[in-house]
Design a protein around this motif. Structure first.
Motif, PDB file in Angstrom:
ATOM      1  N   VAL A  69      19.294  49.875 116.869  1.00 47.58           N
ATOM      2  CA  VAL A  69      20.323  48.252 117.108  1.00 47.58           C
ATOM      3  C   VAL A  69      20.010  48.654 118.346  1.00 47.58           C
ATOM      4  CG1 VAL A  69      22.573  48.498 115.958  1.00 47.58           C
ATOM      5  CG2 VAL A  69      21.096  49.401 114.690  1.00 47.58           C
ATOM      6  N   TYR A  70      20.374  47.544 118.773  1.00 50.71           N
ATOM      7  CA  TYR A  70      20.496  46.809 120.842  1.00 50.71           C
ATOM      8  C   TYR A  70      21.869  45.946 120.445  1.00 50.71           C
ATOM      9  CZ  TYR A  70      15.851  48.978 121.253  1.00 50.71           C
ATOM     10  OH  TYR A  70      14.232  49.299 120.821  1.00 50.71           O
ATOM     11  N   ALA A  71      22.447  46.109 121.214  1.00 50.07           N
ATOM     12  CA  ALA A  71      23.280  45.497 121.338  1.00 50.07           C
ATOM     13  C   ALA A  71      23.786  44.557 122.953  1.00 50.07           C
ATOM     14  CB  ALA A  71      24.526  46.555 122.088  1.00 50.07           C
ATOM     15  N   ARG A  72      23.961  43.487 123.207  1.00 43.37           N
ATOM     16  CA  ARG A  72      23.548  42.437 124.390  1.00 43.37           C
ATOM     17  C   ARG A  72      25.251  41.667 124.049  1.00 43.37           C
ATOM     18  NH1 ARG A  72      18.840  37.951 125.937  1.00 43.37           N
ATOM     19  NH2 ARG A  72      19.118  37.957 128.382  1.00 43.37           N
ATOM     20  N   CYS A  73      25.646  42.259 125.524  1.00 41.52           N
ATOM     21  CA  CYS A  73      26.969  41.285 124.880  1.00 41.52           C
ATOM     22  C   CYS A  73      26.537  39.955 126.693  1.00 41.52           C
ATOM     23  CB  CYS A  73      27.531  41.440 126.693  1.00 41.52           C
ATOM     24  SG  CYS A  73      29.070  41.407 127.128  1.00 41.52           S
ATOM     25  N   GLY A  84      40.438  31.215 132.053  1.00 48.54           N
ATOM     26  CA  GLY A  84      40.798  32.280 131.505  1.00 48.54           C
ATOM     27  C   GLY A  84      40.384  33.115 130.856  1.00 48.54           C
ATOM     28  N   CYS A  85      38.912  33.266 130.377  1.00 47.85           N
ATOM     29  CA  CYS A  85      39.700  33.797 129.439  1.00 47.85           C
ATOM     30  C   CYS A  85      39.290  35.832 129.683  1.00 47.85           C
ATOM     31  CB  CYS A  85      37.961  33.561 128.525  1.00 47.85           C
ATOM     32  SG  CYS A  85      38.546  32.209 127.252  1.00 47.85           S
ATOM     33  N   GLN A  86      39.560  36.341 129.601  1.00 43.71           N
ATOM     34  CA  GLN A  86      38.977  37.670 130.401  1.00 43.71           C
ATOM     35  C   GLN A  86      38.241  39.468 129.388  1.00 43.71           C
ATOM     36  OE1 GLN A  86      40.615  39.283 133.343  1.00 43.71           O
ATOM     37  NE2 GLN A  86      40.979  37.343 132.816  1.00 43.71           N
ATOM     38  N   SER A  87      37.378  39.690 129.883  1.00 46.16           N
ATOM     39  CA  SER A  87      36.241  40.224 128.834  1.00 46.16           C
ATOM     40  C   SER A  87      37.036  41.078 128.580  1.00 46.16           C
ATOM     41  CB  SER A  87      34.925  40.868 129.888  1.00 46.16           C
ATOM     42  OG  SER A  87      34.195  41.816 128.791  1.00 46.16           O
ATOM     43  N   VAL A  88      36.825  41.590 126.909  1.00 46.15           N
ATOM     44  CA  VAL A  88      37.412  43.436 126.307  1.00 46.15           C
ATOM     45  C   VAL A  88      36.405  44.132 126.227  1.00 46.15           C
ATOM     46  CG1 VAL A  88      39.108  41.587 125.412  1.00 46.15           C
ATOM     47  CG2 VAL A  88      36.546  41.717 124.348  1.00 46.15           C
ATOM     48  N   VAL A  89      35.153  43.581 126.535  1.00 45.88           N
ATOM     49  CA  VAL A  89      33.527  45.097 127.065  1.00 45.88           C
ATOM     50  C   VAL A  89      33.472  45.226 127.787  1.00 45.88           C
ATOM     51  CG1 VAL A  89      31.430  44.619 125.816  1.00 45.88           C
ATOM     52  CG2 VAL A  89      32.413  43.085 124.993  1.00 45.88           C
ATOM     53  N   SER A  90      33.694  46.094 128.189  1.00 54.36           N
ATOM     54  CA  SER A  90      33.504  47.907 129.101  1.00 54.36           C
ATOM     55  C   SER A  90      32.569  48.153 128.902  1.00 54.36           C
ATOM     56  CB  SER A  90      33.914  48.803 129.529  1.00 54.36           C
ATOM     57  OG  SER A  90      34.356  49.238 128.222  1.00 54.36           O
ATOM     58  N   PHE A  98      24.932  40.486 132.805  1.00 51.74           N
ATOM     59  CA  PHE A  98      23.817  40.278 133.683  1.00 51.74           C
ATOM     60  C   PHE A  98      22.434  41.084 133.292  1.00 51.74           C
ATOM     61  CE2 PHE A  98      27.852  41.609 136.131  1.00 51.74           C
ATOM     62  CZ  PHE A  98      28.390  40.746 135.560  1.00 51.74           C
ATOM     63  N   SER A  99      22.257  41.399 132.645  1.00 49.84           N
ATOM     64  CA  SER A  99      20.772  41.758 131.824  1.00 49.84           C
ATOM     65  C   SER A  99      19.839  40.558 131.233  1.00 49.84           C
ATOM     66  CB  SER A  99      20.478  42.882 130.510  1.00 49.84           C
ATOM     67  OG  SER A  99      21.159  43.941 131.081  1.00 49.84           O
ATOM     68  N   SER A 100      18.241  40.831 132.110  1.00 52.00           N
ATOM     69  CA  SER A 100      18.172  39.583 132.342  1.00 52.00           C
ATOM     70  C   SER A 100      16.760  40.013 131.080  1.00 52.00           C
ATOM     71  CB  SER A 100      16.915  39.633 133.336  1.00 52.00           C
ATOM     72  OG  SER A 100      15.807  40.594 133.587  1.00 52.00           O
ATOM     73  N   GLN A 101      15.843  38.067 130.269  1.00 55.26           N
ATOM     74  CA  GLN A 101      15.304  38.516 129.632  1.00 55.26           C
ATOM     75  C   GLN A 101      13.835  39.562 129.517  1.00 55.26           C
ATOM     76  OE1 GLN A 101      16.804  36.447 127.086  1.00 55.26           O
ATOM     77  NE2 GLN A 101      15.696  34.656 126.726  1.00 55.26           N
ATOM     78  N   GLU A 102      13.679  39.632 130.260  1.00 53.91           N
ATOM     79  CA  GLU A 102      12.444  40.946 131.619  1.00 53.91           C
ATOM     80  C   GLU A 102      13.429  41.971 130.404  1.00 53.91           C
ATOM     81  OE1 GLU A 102      13.545  37.995 132.911  1.00 53.91           O
ATOM     82  OE2 GLU A 102      11.824  37.109 133.488  1.00 53.91           O
ATOM     83  N   GLY A 112      26.484  30.929 118.090  1.00 52.83           N
ATOM     84  CA  GLY A 112      27.364  30.630 119.676  1.00 52.83           C
ATOM     85  C   GLY A 112      27.135  31.956 120.706  1.00 52.83           C
ATOM     86  N   SER A 113      26.851  33.220 120.011  1.00 55.94           N
ATOM     87  CA  SER A 113      26.869  34.623 120.534  1.00 55.94           C
ATOM     88  C   SER A 113      25.889  34.709 121.326  1.00 55.94           C
ATOM     89  CB  SER A 113      26.589  35.888 119.840  1.00 55.94           C
ATOM     90  OG  SER A 113      25.792  35.750 118.937  1.00 55.94           O
ATOM     91  N   GLY A 114      24.474  34.511 121.494  1.00 57.57           N
ATOM     92  CA  GLY A 114      23.242  34.223 122.422  1.00 57.57           C
ATOM     93  C   GLY A 114      21.777  34.883 121.530  1.00 57.57           C
ATOM     94  N   LYS A 115      22.233  34.710 120.195  1.00 56.35           N
ATOM     95  CA  LYS A 115      21.396  34.689 119.283  1.00 56.35           C
ATOM     96  C   LYS A 115      19.692  33.960 119.217  1.00 56.35           C
ATOM     97  CE  LYS A 115      23.147  34.226 115.334  1.00 56.35           C
ATOM     98  NZ  LYS A 115      24.331  33.217 116.461  1.00 56.35           N
ATOM     99  N   THR A 116      20.039  32.677 119.811  1.00 55.13           N
ATOM    100  CA  THR A 116      18.745  32.098 120.008  1.00 55.13           C
ATOM    101  C   THR A 116      18.179  31.870 121.540  1.00 55.13           C
ATOM    102  OG1 THR A 116      19.006  30.125 118.386  1.00 55.13           O
ATOM    103  CG2 THR A 116      17.357  29.821 119.852  1.00 55.13           C
ATOM    104  N   HIS A 117      19.004  32.208 122.697  1.00 57.11           N
ATOM    105  CA  HIS A 117      18.265  32.411 123.675  1.00 57.11           C
ATOM    106  C   HIS A 117      17.961  33.660 123.734  1.00 57.11           C
ATOM    107  CE1 HIS A 117      18.432  32.362 127.773  1.00 57.11           C
ATOM    108  NE2 HIS A 117      19.662  33.987 127.360  1.00 57.11           N
ATOM    109  N   THR A 118      18.165  34.773 123.157  1.00 56.13           N
ATOM    110  CA  THR A 118      17.747  36.309 123.289  1.00 56.13           C
ATOM    111  C   THR A 118      16.789  35.985 122.579  1.00 56.13           C
ATOM    112  OG1 THR A 118      19.445  37.474 123.699  1.00 56.13           O
ATOM    113  CG2 THR A 118      17.525  39.082 122.130  1.00 56.13           C
TER     114      THR A 118
END
Length: 223
Positions: free
Chosen positions: A125-129, A140-146, A173-177, A205-211
């Motif tokens: 299992v991998y996680a990507r933000c 003005g949303c704030q990140s809740v992930v650290s 900030f992680s790239s596709q590569e 909208g979480s970025g599944k297709t982009h990944t």
């Protein structure tokens, strides 16, 4: 007077005989001269023919010498070609040997790589933000992930932080590569004939297709 007449007659006869002899000699000389001129012309013609034949022979000798030089060059090239053929046979034998070694090494590599993947676990299992979208920044949303390290992250809530552990955790900030680098061995295992399934899970909208797919300028895992 009688004796004088006899002497005069005698001298005239001698003069006539000498004149006849001179004419005869002159005629013989003219005949010989014509004959000699004819022989000279024939010999001149023969000499010209012989000279022409000699020049042709010289030309043929020169051509033969040129052909001989070309034959020597061809013979030398044939010898070089024979040497090159022998060298090529040796090189082909080396290539065949290296090919067999590569095949064996490739089989071992596949075996060890897939054994290593098995050691990592059958399910990973991998996680990507993903980064904020423009409308989220405007709100003005704030990140809740650290992110704690490369394999763990925490989500802040009203009840405090909730930690999670994964096989790998990729920041916004992680790239596709970088994502592909950590999953490409699974793709290689699939190409080696092993059953592999890779899918993305998350809300809209979480970025599944982009990944998974990405775009032509920034391809994802599947291209």
């Amino acid at each position: 007077k009688k004796e004088l007449a006899q002497l005069e007659k005698k001298y005239q006869k001698q003069l006539k005989d000498q004149d006849n002899e001179f004419k005869k000699t002159t005629k013989n000389l003219e005949t010989k001269s014509v004959k000699s001129a004819k022989e000279l012309a024939e010999k001149t013609t023969a000499l010209t023919s012989m000279t022409t034949e000699r020049d042709n022979l010289k030309k043929k000798v020169s051509e033969m010498q040129t052909l001989l030089n070309e034959m020597n060059e061809l013979r030398a090239k044939a010898e070089q070609l024979g040497q090159l053929k022998d060298e090529l046979k040796l090189k082909n034998a080396e290539v065949e040997k290296l090919g067999e070694q590569y095949k064996k090494e490739s089989q071992l590599r596949k075996k060890y790589k897939n054994e290593l993947e098995d050691l990592k676990g059958a399910i990973r299992v991998y996680a990507r933000c993903r980064p904020f979208a423009k409308y989220e920044i405007d709100k003005g949303c704030q990140s809740v992930v650290s992110f704690k390290d490369e394999t763990s992250l925490a989500i802040a809530s009203s009840r405090g932080e909730k930690p999670f552990e994964f096989d790998a955790a990729f920041t916004e900030f992680s790239s596709q590569e970088e994502v592909f680098e950590d999953t490409k061995r699974l793709v290689e295992s699939c190409l080696d004939g092993y059953n592999v399934c890779v899918f993305a899970y998350g809300q809209t909208g979480s970025g599944k297709t982009h990944t998974m797919t990405g775009n032509p300028d920034c391809p994802g895992l599947t291209p």
